[in-house]
Design an enzyme around this catalytic site. Structure first.
Site, PDB file in Angstrom:
ATOM      1  N   CYS A   2       0.827  -1.197   0.000  1.00  0.00           N
ATOM      2  CA  CYS A   2       0.000   0.000   0.000  1.00  0.00           C
ATOM      3  C   CYS A   2       0.868   1.257   0.000  1.00  0.00           C
ATOM      4  CB  CYS A   2      -0.897   0.012   1.220  1.00  0.00           C
ATOM      5  SG  CYS A   2      -1.912  -1.459   1.416  1.00  0.00           S
ATOM      6  N   ARG A  27       3.843  -0.057  -6.462  1.00  0.00           N
ATOM      7  CA  ARG A  27       3.747  -0.900  -5.275  1.00  0.00           C
ATOM      8  C   ARG A  27       2.614  -1.917  -5.391  1.00  0.00           C
ATOM      9  NH1 ARG A  27       6.343   2.113  -0.893  1.00  0.00           N
ATOM     10  NH2 ARG A  27       5.084   1.107   0.673  1.00  0.00           N
ATOM     11  N   TRP A  74      -3.721  -2.352  -1.193  1.00  0.00           N
ATOM     12  CA  TRP A  74      -3.738  -3.729  -1.672  1.00  0.00           C
ATOM     13  C   TRP A  74      -4.585  -4.520  -0.680  1.00  0.00           C
ATOM     14  CZ3 TRP A  74      -1.054  -5.849  -5.951  1.00  0.00           C
ATOM     15  CH2 TRP A  74      -1.215  -7.226  -6.100  1.00  0.00           C
ATOM     16  N   ASN A  98      -0.861   1.237   6.383  1.00  0.00           N
ATOM     17  CA  ASN A  98      -0.157   0.147   5.718  1.00  0.00           C
ATOM     18  C   ASN A  98       0.196  -0.900   6.762  1.00  0.00           C
ATOM     19  OD1 ASN A  98      -0.202   1.740   3.472  1.00  0.00           O
ATOM     20  ND2 ASN A  98       1.997   2.146   3.416  1.00  0.00           N
ATOM     21  N   GLY A  99       0.162  -2.175   6.377  1.00  0.00           N
ATOM     22  CA  GLY A  99       0.555  -3.241   7.289  1.00  0.00           C
ATOM     23  C   GLY A  99      -0.633  -4.026   7.787  1.00  0.00           C
ATOM     24  N   GLU A 481      21.297 -21.245   1.457  1.00  0.00           N
ATOM     25  CA  GLU A 481      20.989 -19.854   1.131  1.00  0.00           C
ATOM     26  C   GLU A 481      21.947 -18.893   1.828  1.00  0.00           C
ATOM     27  OE1 GLU A 481      19.046 -16.194   0.036  1.00  0.00           O
ATOM     28  OE2 GLU A 481      19.457 -18.129  -0.890  1.00  0.00           O
ATOM     29  N   LYS A 485      24.310 -16.225  -0.120  1.00  0.00           N
ATOM     30  CA  LYS A 485      24.288 -14.788   0.143  1.00  0.00           C
ATOM     31  C   LYS A 485      25.694 -14.265   0.420  1.00  0.00           C
ATOM     32  CE  LYS A 485      20.248 -13.493  -0.534  1.00  0.00           C
ATOM     33  NZ  LYS A 485      20.351 -14.453  -1.620  1.00  0.00           N
ATOM     34  N   GLU A 488      27.819 -14.289  -2.741  1.00  0.00           N
ATOM     35  CA  GLU A 488      27.298 -13.362  -3.745  1.00  0.00           C
ATOM     36  C   GLU A 488      27.815 -11.949  -3.543  1.00  0.00           C
ATOM     37  OE1 GLU A 488      22.885 -14.304  -5.476  1.00  0.00           O
ATOM     38  OE2 GLU A 488      23.001 -13.900  -3.331  1.00  0.00           O
ATOM     39  N   HIS A 504      31.134 -36.735   6.719  1.00  0.00           N
ATOM     40  CA  HIS A 504      31.369 -37.520   5.503  1.00  0.00           C
ATOM     41  C   HIS A 504      32.244 -36.765   4.508  1.00  0.00           C
ATOM     42  CE1 HIS A 504      28.662 -40.770   6.614  1.00  0.00           C
ATOM     43  NE2 HIS A 504      27.806 -39.845   7.022  1.00  0.00           N
ATOM     44  N   LYS A 603      20.114  -9.048 -11.837  1.00  0.00           N
ATOM     45  CA  LYS A 603      18.921  -9.252 -11.023  1.00  0.00           C
ATOM     46  C   LYS A 603      18.022 -10.329 -11.609  1.00  0.00           C
ATOM     47  CE  LYS A 603      16.196  -8.604  -7.638  1.00  0.00           C
ATOM     48  NZ  LYS A 603      16.617  -9.178  -6.348  1.00  0.00           N
TER      49      LYS A 603
END
Length: 608
Positions: A2, A27, A74, A98-99, A481, A485, A488, A504, A603
């Site tokens: 929102c 948004r 939204w 918002n939220g 992940e 990160k 990257e 192992h 991206k």
């Protein structure tokens, strides 16, 4: 996501509010509205649909007034109708929000008992009535606002105007961004500097728990304890950018801090807090889940790790057989697709070339195709049979953060739906899991307060040439992940392993110069993970333990630890993504690398 704009002005502001809201269309929204003070009284115009619909309403029913607020919404609680559109108002106050207000049901019941009548299905309207009740109790507007927002649980930003208080704007922020704009003759509130760029380039960003009281060109900001706070006024160049960094040094930092808000929006899209239960997920999805003989999941990079977490969820909650592979392998290995199978494709951009090709192959082989994407107009979204959107908003940083956790939020909701559809979860199970998911934004907002401590740890990690991550169960994909990160954006060599696999082979790498980051929520895997951790420590490994307070207490002496809020084990993958993101970000800062645009990376990968 929102959008909010507020103006304490010297001209009729309704047309200006609408133009400012146009800058927030990126948004995503499905209704809009504005409210102003007209001869001291609150008046408003609202409309479902795009801003052109609101503009048409204003053309027919002009709205004067020099103090006003505007909003693009939204839909979360309640359909995108005029009644549910913002601003919400009583005779004494109008608000835009918002939220998500997590405790709105309890507050609504309390206020209804005091005679308040509600017109919408939203959580947001509760805030207007709560502030109004504080006014009825004799508090002045600013104090009423502070008292009311202190009772709200969740992640939110709110802007308010008050009857008979010309030139007064009040804003409050907790877990959802809000900025103050400083002009020569007017002052402003906005979701970000981009919304305020037509008016001013002098912007201050509210911090967690802040309340801003604006009277004309005078601005006073108070912190969560009610003390006067000086927030730095920055000069922004948002007018030449699509999105602004909102006072952060990098887009990645901004996007990490946006996660309470965007995860809240994503969850609200899928979950009905009144149940709580899973909403309708898309035409044909529940039927496909019921008959699915197998679910094939594929994606690339970070999205693949989100899918790998999903595999654990689908198998446990839905008792659904899952095969998962990276898209660049799946598309070429001539996979055997079963009859009545379903295939799930995860992509931030919706344009990832390998994932799109794998989708087309699965569709040609008779699979029901399901897409989890952040761009609903993308190729993958257009070509899939069923689309599950993530409401992360534009993600500018190349290293995905908020898109990843929103993917997890969507997949978690989807997995609950699979469990219900396949008869493996009861109504009580569904309510318990949904309630835990809905708490995630609040827990994340609380965890982000530890950033200074994580920065100190990350600066130590940055000294290493090699770093290992390990975890069990759904924490194993987070180890992968976390390693991704770190390499990257900091260019430190890092690898993620299943904790049970350390002995192992990878344990041969352990020495006093190699930090081992152990992701170990206090769940059914905890004891086994700690056993593997002890094997590492016995060989001189420097262990950084990420766990909750119980896990850290039971683990014993480690090199460093990061405490994550306690929550249902089902939700931990979403929460535990935050520490690995912040570790990578601050390690990269310590190394002096280009955080937002790391070398050799793009991206959206639209080529093989």
């Amino acid at each position: 996501m929102c959008g909010i704009v507020g103006i304490a002005g010297v001209r009729d502001v309704a047309p200006v509010l609408v133009e400012a809201l146009r800058r927030l269309e990126y948004r995503g929204y499905d209704s809009a509205g504005v409210a102003t003070l007209v001869a001291g009284k609150i008046d408003r115009r609202r409309a479902p649909g795009k801003l052109s619909q609101l503009a048409a309403v204003l053309q027919q029913q002009p709205l004067p007034g020099k103090t006003g607020i505007g909003h693009t919404r939204w839909a979360t609680h309640g359909a995108p109708t005029e009644a549910n559109a913002h601003p919400h108002a009583t005779a004494r106050v109008a608000i835009v929000h918002n939220g998500i207000i997590e405790n709105f049901r309890e507050l609504k019941a309390e206020l209804a008992a005091k005679g308040h009548a509600f017109e919408s299905q939203t959580d947001s309207e509760v805030a207007a009535h709560l502030i109004s009740q504080c006014l009825d109790d004799g508090l002045a507007p600013a104090e009423a606002a502070k008292t009311a927002v202190a009772r709200l649980t969740g992640a939110y930003s709110i802007a308010m105007i008050f009857q008979d208080h010309e030139g007064l704007l009040v804003g409050a922020r907790k877990g959802s961004p809000l900025a103050v704009g400083y002009g020569e003759t007017e002052s402003y509130l906005g979701s970000d500097a981009f919304a305020l760029a037509p008016f001013t380039n002098r912007v201050a960003y509210l911090e967690e728990g802040d309340v801003a009281v604006i009277q004309g060109i005078d601005v006073a900001i108070f912190d969560a304890a009610g003390r006067p706070a000086n927030r730095e006024i920055t000069i922004t160049s948002a007018s030449t950018q699509l999105v602004d960094k909102a006072g952060h040094a990098h887009f990645m930092a901004k996007e990490i801090h946006e996660q309470p808000e965007v995860i809240g929006y994503t969850l609200a899209h899928y979950l009905d807090p009144a149940g709580p239960n899973v909403r309708h997920l898309g035409v044909g999805l529940r039927e496909a889940l019921k008959k699915a003989s197998r679910l094939t999941i594929t994606a690339c990079g970070t999205a693949f790790y989100a899918g790998l977490v999903g595999k654990y969820w689908f198998e446990k909650l839905g008792r659904l057989a899952v095969e998962i592979d990276v898209a660049s392998e799946l598309r070429y290995r001539n996979p055997v697709y079963p009859k009545d199978g379903a295939a799930l494709f995860v992509s931030q951009s919706g344009e990832t070339a390998d994932t799109l090709a794998a989708l087309r192959d699965a569709k040609a082989n008779g699979q029901t195709t399901i897409a989890v994407v952040n761009v609903p107009e993308s190729s993958i979204a257009r070509e899939a049979d069923i689309v599950l959107p993530t409401l992360a908003g534009p993600e500018i940083g190349v290293a995905s953060t908020k898109a990843f956790t929103c993917q997890l939020a969507a997949l978690a909701s989807f997995a609950i739906a699979a469990g219900v559809a396949r008869g493996n979860l009861s109504e009580i199970d569904e309510q318990r899991l949904c309630a835990s998911l809905l708490e995630a934004p609040r827990h994340i907002a609380a965890f982000l307060k530890q950033e200074a401590q994580i920065k100190a740890v990350a600066e130590e990690v940055a000294k290493a040439r090699d770093v290992l991550y390990m975890g069990r169960g759904a924490s194993y994909p987070l180890a992968l992940e976390g390693a991704l990160k770190l390499k990257e954006i900091s260019y430190i060599h890092a690898e993620g392993y299943a904790a049970g696999e350390m002995k192992h082979g990878p344990i041969a790498l352990i020495d006093e110069d190699v930090p081992i980051i152990v992701i170990a929520p206090h769940d059914v895997h905890f004891e086994k993970t700690i056993s593997n951790m002890q094997e590492v420590m016995a060989r001189g490994g420097k262990v950084l333990l990420i766990s909750d307070c119980d896990g850290i207490a039971k683990a014993g002496n480690v090199w460093r630890s990061i405490e994550v809020p306690k929550t249902n084990a089902f939700v931990t993958p979403i929460l535990y993504a935050l520490p690995v993101q912040l570790l990578a970000y601050h390690a990269a800062l310590a190394k002096g690398t280009d955080v937002d645009q790391p070398r050799n990376l793009a991206k959206s990968v639209t080529v093989e």
